[in-house]
Every structure is written in C-alpha cells, then in structure tokens.
Design a protein around this motif. Structure first.
Motif, PDB file in Angstrom:
ATOM      1  N   SER A 120      -8.983   3.227  -5.833  1.00  7.68           N
ATOM      2  CA  SER A 120      -8.918   4.456  -5.023  1.00  7.68           C
ATOM      3  C   SER A 120      -9.207   4.131  -3.571  1.00  7.68           C
ATOM      4  CB  SER A 120      -9.948   5.477  -5.502  1.00  7.68           C
ATOM      5  OG  SER A 120      -9.706   5.807  -6.842  1.00  7.68           O
ATOM      6  N   ILE A 121      -8.517   4.863  -2.730  1.00  6.57           N
ATOM      7  CA  ILE A 121      -8.729   4.758  -1.284  1.00  6.57           C
ATOM      8  C   ILE A 121      -9.111   6.150  -0.800  1.00  6.57           C
ATOM      9  CG2 ILE A 121      -7.548   4.433   0.940  1.00  6.57           C
ATOM     10  CD1 ILE A 121      -7.657   1.805  -0.352  1.00  6.57           C
ATOM     11  N   LEU A 122     -10.209   6.232  -0.086  1.00 10.57           N
ATOM     12  CA  LEU A 122     -10.607   7.512   0.514  1.00 10.57           C
ATOM     13  C   LEU A 122     -10.473   7.375   2.016  1.00 10.57           C
ATOM     14  CD1 LEU A 122     -12.083  10.327   0.409  1.00 10.57           C
ATOM     15  CD2 LEU A 122     -14.199   9.050   0.733  1.00 10.57           C
ATOM     16  N   TRP A 123      -9.764   8.303   2.628  1.00  8.92           N
ATOM     17  CA  TRP A 123      -9.752   8.288   4.100  1.00  8.92           C
ATOM     18  C   TRP A 123     -10.005   9.688   4.623  1.00  8.92           C
ATOM     19  CZ3 TRP A 123      -6.277  11.389   6.574  1.00  8.92           C
ATOM     20  CH2 TRP A 123      -5.090  11.722   5.900  1.00  8.92           C
ATOM     21  N   LEU A 124     -10.525   9.742   5.825  1.00 11.59           N
ATOM     22  CA  LEU A 124     -10.709  11.044   6.448  1.00 11.59           C
ATOM     23  C   LEU A 124     -10.671  10.910   7.968  1.00 11.59           C
ATOM     24  CD1 LEU A 124     -14.412  12.235   5.833  1.00 11.59           C
ATOM     25  CD2 LEU A 124     -13.672   9.906   5.665  1.00 11.59           C
TER      26      LEU A 124
ATOM     27  N   THR B  55      -6.878  13.023 -10.690  1.00 12.50           N
ATOM     28  CA  THR B  55      -5.794  13.532  -9.851  1.00 12.50           C
ATOM     29  C   THR B  55      -6.057  13.156  -8.400  1.00 12.50           C
ATOM     30  OG1 THR B  55      -7.041  15.573  -9.841  1.00 12.50           O
ATOM     31  CG2 THR B  55      -4.974  15.605 -11.062  1.00 12.50           C
ATOM     32  N   PRO B  56      -4.998  13.027  -7.600  1.00 12.88           N
ATOM     33  CA  PRO B  56      -5.252  12.811  -6.187  1.00 12.88           C
ATOM     34  C   PRO B  56      -5.903  14.054  -5.590  1.00 12.88           C
ATOM     35  CG  PRO B  56      -2.894  13.023  -6.619  1.00 12.88           C
ATOM     36  CD  PRO B  56      -3.593  13.109  -7.939  1.00 12.88           C
ATOM     37  N   ARG B  57      -6.734  13.866  -4.635  1.00 14.56           N
ATOM     38  CA  ARG B  57      -7.420  15.012  -4.034  1.00 14.56           C
ATOM     39  C   ARG B  57      -7.209  15.003  -2.528  1.00 14.56           C
ATOM     40  NH1 ARG B  57      -9.805  17.493  -7.847  1.00 14.56           N
ATOM     41  NH2 ARG B  57      -9.946  16.215  -9.694  1.00 14.56           N
ATOM     42  N   VAL B  58      -6.974  16.181  -2.011  1.00  9.47           N
ATOM     43  CA  VAL B  58      -6.788  16.336  -0.574  1.00  9.47           C
ATOM     44  C   VAL B  58      -7.632  17.524  -0.143  1.00  9.47           C
ATOM     45  CG1 VAL B  58      -5.110  16.623   1.273  1.00  9.47           C
ATOM     46  CG2 VAL B  58      -4.365  15.726  -0.921  1.00  9.47           C
ATOM     47  N   GLY B  59      -8.248  17.433   0.994  1.00  9.27           N
ATOM     48  CA  GLY B  59      -9.030  18.571   1.462  1.00  9.27           C
ATOM     49  C   GLY B  59      -9.125  18.561   2.965  1.00  9.27           C
TER      50      GLY B  59
ATOM     51  N   TYR C  97       0.869  -1.193   0.000  1.00  8.46           N
ATOM     52  CA  TYR C  97       0.000   0.000   0.000  1.00  8.46           C
ATOM     53  C   TYR C  97       0.896   1.229   0.000  1.00  8.46           C
ATOM     54  CZ  TYR C  97      -2.828   3.740   2.034  1.00  8.46           C
ATOM     55  OH  TYR C  97      -3.435   4.945   2.276  1.00  8.46           O
ATOM     56  N   LEU C  98       0.780   2.051  -1.021  1.00  7.75           N
ATOM     57  CA  LEU C  98       1.720   3.157  -1.181  1.00  7.75           C
ATOM     58  C   LEU C  98       1.110   4.518  -0.824  1.00  7.75           C
ATOM     59  CD1 LEU C  98       3.494   2.044  -4.486  1.00  7.75           C
ATOM     60  CD2 LEU C  98       4.260   1.723  -2.132  1.00  7.75           C
ATOM     61  N   GLY C  99      -0.120   4.492  -0.355  1.00  8.53           N
ATOM     62  CA  GLY C  99      -0.741   5.771   0.017  1.00  8.53           C
ATOM     63  C   GLY C  99      -0.155   6.295   1.320  1.00  8.53           C
ATOM     64  N   VAL C 100      -0.617   7.457   1.723  1.00 12.59           N
ATOM     65  CA  VAL C 100      -0.201   8.035   2.999  1.00 12.59           C
ATOM     66  C   VAL C 100      -0.630   7.079   4.111  1.00 12.59           C
ATOM     67  CG1 VAL C 100      -0.634   9.975   4.546  1.00 12.59           C
ATOM     68  CG2 VAL C 100      -0.565  10.340   2.090  1.00 12.59           C
ATOM     69  N   PRO C 101       0.219   6.824   5.111  1.00 14.34           N
ATOM     70  CA  PRO C 101      -0.227   5.968   6.221  1.00 14.34           C
ATOM     71  C   PRO C 101      -1.488   6.556   6.850  1.00 14.34           C
ATOM     72  CG  PRO C 101       2.093   6.528   6.440  1.00 14.34           C
ATOM     73  CD  PRO C 101       1.573   7.318   5.283  1.00 14.34           C
ATOM     74  N   THR C 102      -2.466   5.723   7.079  1.00  7.78           N
ATOM     75  CA  THR C 102      -3.715   6.247   7.623  1.00  7.78           C
ATOM     76  C   THR C 102      -3.721   6.202   9.150  1.00  7.78           C
ATOM     77  OG1 THR C 102      -4.751   4.097   7.359  1.00  7.78           O
ATOM     78  CG2 THR C 102      -5.016   5.654   5.559  1.00  7.78           C
TER      79      THR C 102
ATOM     80  N   ASP D 155     -10.581  20.804  13.079  1.00  5.60           N
ATOM     81  CA  ASP D 155      -9.740  20.589  11.900  1.00  5.60           C
ATOM     82  C   ASP D 155      -9.775  19.132  11.465  1.00  5.60           C
ATOM     83  OD1 ASP D 155      -9.046  23.213  11.890  1.00  5.60           O
ATOM     84  OD2 ASP D 155      -7.226  22.920  13.073  1.00  5.60           O
ATOM     85  N   HIS D 156      -9.677  18.937  10.187  1.00  2.00           N
ATOM     86  CA  HIS D 156      -9.778  17.574   9.660  1.00  2.00           C
ATOM     87  C   HIS D 156      -9.101  17.500   8.295  1.00  2.00           C
ATOM     88  CE1 HIS D 156     -13.167  19.913   8.176  1.00  2.00           C
ATOM     89  NE2 HIS D 156     -13.021  19.224   7.066  1.00  2.00           N
ATOM     90  N   THR D 157      -8.882  16.290   7.861  1.00  3.87           N
ATOM     91  CA  THR D 157      -8.265  16.064   6.553  1.00  3.87           C
ATOM     92  C   THR D 157      -9.008  14.939   5.859  1.00  3.87           C
ATOM     93  OG1 THR D 157      -6.142  16.469   7.604  1.00  3.87           O
ATOM     94  CG2 THR D 157      -6.063  15.561   5.390  1.00  3.87           C
ATOM     95  N   TRP D 158      -9.122  15.038   4.571  1.00  5.08           N
ATOM     96  CA  TRP D 158      -9.550  13.875   3.795  1.00  5.08           C
ATOM     97  C   TRP D 158      -8.625  13.749   2.588  1.00  5.08           C
ATOM     98  CZ3 TRP D 158     -11.040  14.508  -1.297  1.00  5.08           C
ATOM     99  CH2 TRP D 158     -11.444  15.791  -1.686  1.00  5.08           C
ATOM    100  N   GLN D 159      -8.472  12.535   2.132  1.00  8.66           N
ATOM    101  CA  GLN D 159      -7.578  12.317   0.995  1.00  8.66           C
ATOM    102  C   GLN D 159      -8.089  11.161   0.153  1.00  8.66           C
ATOM    103  OE1 GLN D 159      -3.516  12.772   1.838  1.00  8.66           O
ATOM    104  NE2 GLN D 159      -2.808  11.752  -0.023  1.00  8.66           N
ATOM    105  N   LEU D 160      -7.975  11.347  -1.138  1.00 11.60           N
ATOM    106  CA  LEU D 160      -8.375  10.288  -2.068  1.00 11.60           C
ATOM    107  C   LEU D 160      -7.170   9.985  -2.946  1.00 11.60           C
ATOM    108  CD1 LEU D 160     -11.109   8.885  -3.272  1.00 11.60           C
ATOM    109  CD2 LEU D 160     -10.704  10.467  -5.120  1.00 11.60           C
ATOM    110  N   ASP D 161      -6.672   8.765  -2.848  1.00  8.40           N
ATOM    111  CA  ASP D 161      -5.513   8.352  -3.654  1.00  8.40           C
ATOM    112  C   ASP D 161      -5.937   7.239  -4.587  1.00  8.40           C
ATOM    113  OD1 ASP D 161      -3.487   9.938  -2.523  1.00  8.40           O
ATOM    114  OD2 ASP D 161      -3.404   8.598  -0.786  1.00  8.40           O
ATOM    115  N   THR D 162      -5.486   7.327  -5.831  1.00  4.01           N
ATOM    116  CA  THR D 162      -5.767   6.240  -6.772  1.00  4.01           C
ATOM    117  C   THR D 162      -4.439   5.626  -7.173  1.00  4.01           C
ATOM    118  OG1 THR D 162      -7.661   7.481  -7.566  1.00  4.01           O
ATOM    119  CG2 THR D 162      -6.924   5.657  -8.948  1.00  4.01           C
TER     120      THR D 162
END
Ligand code: GLA
Length: 709
Positions: free
Chosen positions: A245-249, A188-192, A73-78, A232-239
C-alpha cells in the motif's frame, strides 16, 4: 553516521526508518522498532527484496517515497505537471541522499531528485523533531523550460509498512465532528479530503492513523499521519496486486491554480509522521507532547487557561446592555475569568443576515462604544474576549456596498451565499490590509485578551484561490500576532471545521464543535484528543435542554465533562436555578485546582470492559485526575470496576472522589466517608483491580483524584 551513502537511516527514540537508495529510488524498507546502532543495513535492505513474479515488471516495483510511472508504479501520479496542455513525464533520475544538516545524529535525511530534461527538481526533507514526531517538507522547483502548471503535488508518499493492517480516518459534519472509521487497508482503495471548502473541513481528512491489527504482538502499534494545512486537501491509499500500500496526501490543487515559471518553487504543506511504540495511547501522548512543545504558539503555550463565559448559547443575537451586564455580574460571582462577547455585537447585526465586515460596535447596544463595557468587565475581575469572522462579508453590509468586488467570485457565476455571507479574497493585498487594519485598530483601542476567530462557510466557487487564500490567511494571522503577541486566538469554523497543526501554530485553542451536549462531546472530544492536548480544546457547559440535540442533562454531568479541556460556560446564568449555579461554581473551583494537571499531564484512557463506560486519566507528576462517565442505562446492576493505566505500579496513591458527587449515583457509595478522606492504593492495584464506582444510570460522571504519597 547517517548510514552508508546509499542507505539512509532515521531514528526517533522508539523507532527507526531505513531507506534503500541503491537502485536509484528512495525505498522505505523498514519502519519499525529502534534498531541497534550496528544493525547491518545492507542486509536489512537485501532481505526486504524478492525476485520478480510472473505478472510483474522485470525489476520489482520500488516502494519509493518519490514514485515514478516508468517503474511500474500504477497508482495515481503523486506529482503531476502540465506544459502546453500536456502531462510532463518525469524522467528517471537517481534519487540522491543530500548531506543532512546534522551528520551522525540520524535526525535528518534530505532526498533530492533532479530531472534536467523536464527541468524539475524535487526535494524531500525528513526531520526528527525533539518530540519524536517526524516533520516532512517537500518542495518542487522549476529549473528550466516553459512555465508548468502543477496539478498534484503530494506532501508525502508513504510506502506503508506491511505490519500495518488498519487505517483510521474521520468523517463528520456540522455539530457531529470526528466520527472515527477504522477499516482494513487491504480491502478497498480509500480516498478522502476536502475540496472547495477552503478550510480543513468537518471531514477532518488530514488526521489518519495506521495501525497493526488488535492483539498482534508488535513493538509499534500506531503511526499518526497529519497534513498541517488549513485548506482543501486530498489523501489516497492504494494497494497494488503485491499487497503493497502507498499512502499519499497533499494540498488539493485546482488545474491552473499553481503555475510555476523558471526559478519558482512550490513548497508543499508539511506532513507530520508520528510513529508510536505502543498503539493509540502512546501515539496520543507523543502528539500531545509535540503540540505543546512545538505547535501551540508561545506565550499562550503554558499560560493557565482562563474560565470563559461565552454569550452565544446564553443570548444568541439578543444582546442588550442590561442583559450583558447581569450576565457579566453572575459570571464574575461564579469564578469566570474571561467574558467573551460572541456574534451580534457589531454593525446592524440582529441575525445572521447582515453586517459581516462592519466591525464597529452596534450603536444600539453600545452607544458609547465597547470601551466602557470592557472596563466594566475588568472591574469585575475578568478579561475580555471578542468574536470576529474577519474573512467574511455580508452582502448586506457597508463593506460590501463600498467594495462589491472584494469577495471571491467568478464573473458570470452567481455569488451564492451560505449563512447569507460571502468570502473576502485575502489574496488581494488591499483586502488583507483592510482586514489587518480593522483588527489592529480594534485591538489597539481596546483591552482585548482573546479573539474567537470564526469561519462559517465553504469557499465555493474558489475561483482558483484555494491555496493562495489559505496562505494569505496565515500571513494575516502572523502579522496580527506579531503586532499583538499576547492576544490569544481561537480557531473556530462553525465548530471544528478548521483544526490542523498549521492553524494551531497560530492559535491558543480550537472550538471542537458547536455541539455542547456533554454526551456528544464525550465522543467528539475523545476523537480530537487523539491529536490535540486538553489545554487547546475549548469545552463549555451548555444549556439544558441542549439547543442542538434537545437533550436534558444534569449540571453535574455537563460541568464534569467540561472540566476536561479548556473550560467555559455558554449558558444563560441569569435564568439558571440556584442549585445549578452552585454546582457550576464548585466545578469551576475544581477546574482551577486541577488545570495545571489537566493541561500539562499525559492522557490515558480509562480501562473498562463496559463499552458505555469511558473516560480519561490525566497524570502529571505525583497528581492525577480522572473523569469516568457512563452514557446509557447499565445492563448489569454492577458495572465492572474501572481501572487506571498510566500510574507508577509500586507507588501508593491517595484516591478520593472530589465533590460534588452525582446525586443519583452517590446513594450507592458503600463508604462515602472513606471516599471523602481518600483511600491508599498502589498504582498496580488501581491498574489491575480498579475501583467499583456506582455507574448504573445514564449520563453519570465521577471525578477521581489521585495524589502520590
Ligand atoms: C459559529 C460558531 C458558534 C457561534 C456562531 C455565531 O456557528 O461556531 O460558536 O460563534 O458562529 O454566529
């Protein structure tokens, strides 16, 4: 049965989720229409799998709800922890399915992973609520070893089903909340999210919708994802390269903000996952059902929403007793049911530069205190509401002079103000106690039915207090609600800066925007309405010209738009023309006649091929009320008929156009008398044929009343 031991199954009424644990991970292999009870789940899991390709780990990367780096798994560590300044690598341990509380109902799955080497365990509980929304609660516990600092702790990781092609999220700013951005997820990857805001924020990062492409034949069209968290919070979608795709928040944590010692647990804010069968419309209705039944606190949940008069856009800071008295008299005459005294009533506050923290009535305006004025409001047949901003302090205030250290600050760093104010540190018990005592005292001494609870600045610098501040706010609100259970609270943060299901479980309504321009509100309200029911959405008739946009709009348009929500008036009645006052009073009457439908009914979009025509139909039992609006000047003379979904096709409805009518447009009604008495039409004819309403001029609005016969 909740599935074979290594396969978990979760069912909502229209949807099934299947998790494959046979490889030791919790892989989400299916999120789709409700499966037959006898579906062979092992086959379903087998067919979801392919052999490794040329450029992949030899064991395919699992689409897991607890992804770990060693799998490829190469996404950001959740989940990320630090010990002694070094990142803790979580050891691969099989994820187990712990006994669900109600075995056999497929309503709850609990996944657990225990890493005895790192001394960390994680539990993830997925529970189907009565509404059909899935609540996900995760917790991380430090079981052994040295204390560890939590850098990231996702509240939910969702391997996105491959039928999903689009993601919608929102961006916004003060007075322009909730612009919807819809894009293809593969691009594109999305972060918010938000950081250093200390509130959910105008960018409303925790409202996400995953959708299939328009036009695709699919049983499920939309999945709503929401983080119930007011900070404060973060969400990220990585493909990844495989297209998965993995969505985490989750809550945004600053390094050092959360440190756990052995035995301590970090509870992550809850995520709500709302899979809907038929796209956005059914998602909206699912979420409204959920919010009405499970989020909004009793007793305000089902109480009729009283018509407000709010003094802010009527008077601003120019409050005086004669002005307030004449405003209150006019309001009562129009049928207003609650008088809300906004900013400017306390301490020496004559503008936004002073007095936050000094919650005593201004002796200049209220020489005898608030009580006689509140009595006067009750004598006029209204109840009384009050604006407060309890989390804040003005440097120019008695409170700050007495306790300069009570605000959030970092030694050696300037105490920068926003709107000339600082934030009180609620995580300090003496500060929280002081705020509670002050408000408790106000509420005990006065007959106050409602508090407009405001929050008008970001939290910079947070001083590592983002999470604790948010949790302390919840404790404060809970304590106050327990002491005063009938007092309704509104969540306002310069408009819609703090709207989420966690704050809304403590509030009766929210303030969607400081922008009361009815044309702007059509867009802003429609976006909020995707997630929040009309009963909770404060909606006021503002002045014309509007103080934010400068736009002039007719009273007819402003009042019709304001009816679709929790209606109020926020304009100076004492300087309003007689015609406008009369029109406003008639709309207030209509609101009272229809609020039971508007606030308990199901909301459907109006169907029109004209993009400038929009609106909503609210259906409740045998009655329905529609709002149809046109924004700009029509291209064609005759707009396409407006069609109404959500009715029973074979049922007949009496269709009428409640008056007052929009003056310009009414000239083009072919048979006004018939629209007054009502025409009979079937639900099918209304859905497929529709009504040819005059909709040519900018800012035109019609109400359409339907009653089944
Ligand atoms: C914020 C609120 C407004 C009003 C003002 C008063 O901006 O959003 O509705 O209450 O504060 O200062």
């Amino acid at each position: 049965m909740a599935g074979t031991p290594n396969i978990g199954r979760l069912d909502t009424e229209p949807v099934t989720l299947v998790f494959d644990l046979r490889r030791g991970f919790a892989e989400l292999v299916y999120l789709g229409g409700r499966l037959p009870a006898d579906e062979a789940l092992d086959t379903l899991c087998d067919v979801a799998r392919r052999a490794a390709h040329e450029n992949a780990p030899d064991q395919p990367v699992p689409a897991s709800i607890l992804p770990l780096g060693h799998t490829g798994y190469l996404g950001v560590p959740t989940v990320e922890l630090l010990r002694g300044g070094k990142s803790v690598t979580l050891q691969p341990q099989p994820v187990e399915l712990r006994t669900p509380r109600v075995v056999g109902s497929n309503r709850e799955l609990v996944f657990g992973m225990t890493d005895s080497i790192a001394g960390v365990s994680i539990e993830s509980r997925w529970q189907v609520r009565d509404s059909g929304v899935i609540a996900i609660d995760q917790r991380l516990t430090l079981d052994s070893g040295e204390p560890a600092t939590l850098l990231r702790a996702a509240s939910m990781v969702l391997p996105v089903p491959r039928w999903v092609s689009h993601l919608s999220h929102h961006r916004g700013r003060w007075s322009a909340e909730m612009h919807t951005i819809r894009s293809m997820i593969a691009e594109t990857p999305r972060v918010g999210g938000s950081s250093r805001g200390g509130r959910s924020g105008f960018s409303a990062g925790q409202w996400l919708v995953l959708e299939s492409a328009a036009g695709e034949e699919s049983r499920i069209g939309a999945i709503g994802v929401h983080l119930a968290w007011s900070g404060d919070h973060t969400w990220q979608l990585d493909t990844d390269a495989d297209g998965q795709s993995i969505l985490w928040l989750g809550a945004h944590l600053e390094a050092g903000e959360v440190t756990l010692s052995v035995g301590e647990t970090f509870e992550m804010p809850q995520v709500l996952l709302a899979p809907a069968r038929d796209g956005r419309g059914s998602l909206r209705r699912l979420l409204h059902r959920h919010v009405r039944a499970e989020v909004l606190p009793p007793p305000s949940r089902n109480a009729p929403r009283k018509v407000h008069l709010n003094t802010w856009e009527a008077c601003g800071f120019h409050l005086s007793m004669p002005k307030l008295e004449s405003l209150a008299g006019q309001a009562a005459d129009l049928g207003v049911e609650r008088f809300v005294l906004d900013d400017g009533w306390f301490g020496g506050r004559r503008d936004d530069r002073s007095s936050l923290g000094d919650w005593e009535p201004s002796p200049k305006i209220f020489p005898q205190g608030l009580a006689p004025f509140i009595e006067r409001i009750h004598a006029l047949g209204m109840d009384f509401g009050l604006w407060v901003e309890p989390e804040m302090v003005s440097p120019d205030s008695l409170l700050y002079a007495a306790h300069p250290d009570w605000c959030i600050h970092v030694d050696g760093i300037p105490r920068s103000t926003q709107r000339h104010q600082l934030v009180l540190d609620l995580s300090r018990s003496e500060v929280a106690t002081h705020i509670f005592d002050t408000l408790d005292n106000l509420l005990r001494r006065h007959r106050i039915a409602y508090l407009k609870w405001d929050h008008n600045r970001e939290l910079f610098p947070t001083g590592l207090r983002g999470v604790s501040q948010t949790r302390a706010l919840y404790r404060l609100l809970d304590r106050l609600r327990e002491a005063h259970p009938t007092v309704e609270i509104e969540s306002c943060a310069s408009g819609g800066g703090r709207v989420d299901y966690a704050i809304m479980s403590r509030c009766a309504r929210f303030w969607p925007s400081d922008n009361n321009d009815a044309l702007e509100r059509l867009r802003i309200n429609a976006a909020w309405m995707q997630y929040m029911p009309l009963c909770s959405l404060g909606n006021h008739v503002g002045p014309s010209p509007n103080p934010v946009t400068g736009r002039h709009l007719s009273m007819d348009f402003r009042a019709k738009v304001a009816m679709f929500g929790h209606m109020g008036v926020e304009a100076d009645l004492t300087s309003m023309s007689e015609d406008d006052r009369r029109a406003l009073a008639r709309h207030i009457d209509l609101y009272k006649t229809w609020r039971d439908v508007l606030h308990a009914g199901e909301v459907y979009d109006i169907a029109s091929t004209d993009s400038a025509v929009s609106g909503a139909l609210v259906v409740h039992g045998s009655r329905a009320l529609g709002l149809v609006t046109r924004e700009d000047f029509a291209r064609d003379f005759e707009a396409a008929p407006v069609r109404f979904e959500g009715l029973e096709p074979a049922r007949r409805y009496r269709v009428s156009l409640p008056e007052p009518w929009p003056e310009w447009a009414a000239r083009y009604l072919a048979t006004p008398e018939r629209w007054r008495s009502g025409v009979l039409m079937s639900g099918r004819a209304l859905a497929d044929g529709g009504l040819a309403l005059p909709l040519r001029h900018p800012a035109t609005a019609w109400l359409v009343a339907l009653e089944a016969v």
